[in-house]
Scaffold this motif. Sequence first.
Motif, PDB file in Angstrom:
ATOM      1  N   ASP A 196       2.877  -4.475   7.957  1.00  0.00           N
ATOM      2  CA  ASP A 196       2.403  -4.010   9.257  1.00  0.00           C
ATOM      3  C   ASP A 196       2.374  -5.173  10.250  1.00  0.00           C
TER       4      ASP A 196
ATOM      5  N   VAL B  57       0.922  -9.656   6.978  1.00  0.00           N
ATOM      6  CA  VAL B  57       0.926  -8.861   8.208  1.00  0.00           C
ATOM      7  C   VAL B  57       1.231  -9.796   9.374  1.00  0.00           C
TER       8      VAL B  57
ATOM      9  N   LEU C 228      -4.935  -2.687   8.027  1.00  0.00           N
ATOM     10  CA  LEU C 228      -3.583  -3.252   7.948  1.00  0.00           C
ATOM     11  C   LEU C 228      -3.089  -3.393   6.511  1.00  0.00           C
ATOM     12  N   ARG C 229      -1.807  -3.097   6.316  1.00  0.00           N
ATOM     13  CA  ARG C 229      -1.175  -3.206   5.003  1.00  0.00           C
ATOM     14  C   ARG C 229       0.039  -4.120   5.100  1.00  0.00           C
TER      15      ARG C 229
ATOM     16  N   CYS D  88       2.743   1.508  18.997  1.00  0.00           N
ATOM     17  CA  CYS D  88       1.625   1.450  18.048  1.00  0.00           C
ATOM     18  C   CYS D  88       1.268   2.866  17.595  1.00  0.00           C
TER      19      CYS D  88
ATOM     20  N   MET E  18       4.308  -0.593  10.052  1.00  0.00           N
ATOM     21  CA  MET E  18       3.568   0.181  11.037  1.00  0.00           C
ATOM     22  C   MET E  18       2.971  -0.776  12.052  1.00  0.00           C
ATOM     23  N   LEU E  19       3.006  -0.392  13.317  1.00  0.00           N
ATOM     24  CA  LEU E  19       2.408  -1.189  14.379  1.00  0.00           C
ATOM     25  C   LEU E  19       0.994  -0.686  14.636  1.00  0.00           C
ATOM     26  N   ILE E  20       0.039  -1.611  14.541  1.00  0.00           N
ATOM     27  CA  ILE E  20      -1.373  -1.298  14.723  1.00  0.00           C
ATOM     28  C   ILE E  20      -1.862  -2.047  15.957  1.00  0.00           C
TER      29      ILE E  20
END
Length: 184
Positions: free
Chosen positions: A57, A86, A53-54, A29, A1-3
């Motif tokens: 990511d 990450v 964040l995981r 994002c 996933m983009l944060i």
Amino acid sequence: MLIGYARTSTLEQIAGLEAQRESLRAIGCERIWEEQTSSVGRRTGLSEALEYLREGDALIVTKLDRLARSVRHLGEIVEALEAKNVGLRILDLGLDTSNATGKLMLNVLGSVAQFEREMMLERQKEGIVKAKREGKYKGRAPTAQRMAPEVHRMLSEGMTKRAIAKALGISERSVYRVTKSAQT
């Protein structure tokens, strides 16, 4: 996933925050944390993003100076990201820390950015010294001292220093300085 993480230093920089938000959305994002605080101020948005964040990511920022306040701070962030497995991407530099070259470039550019900031602060100090010498520099207006009559009135009414600070929009420390200067 983009944060994504976006930050501006002041509330007046709305356009800058919007531009960062648009860039982060355009890159894909799914979640974006944003805040308007100085680089040295408390950055709850950044803390929350880092906590969220995981593994797998990627944290995305538009510019390096939006993320870290110094090389040391950048190192701490990168270390925290690496511990979670990450990645970090900085859009305007085309930088991605998922490879060795990206990590090297991040450290080099972080050092250059810190050097640039320190040089700017040096020039600013030199300019202030010169302006003072020429009688052109007055400094920032002493906001709290102008409010001294109001501070003293509120104290006489029994308000706490903390309540006065909050009511007047000044720091509690400023209230103490006003009361101390009245005693001398």
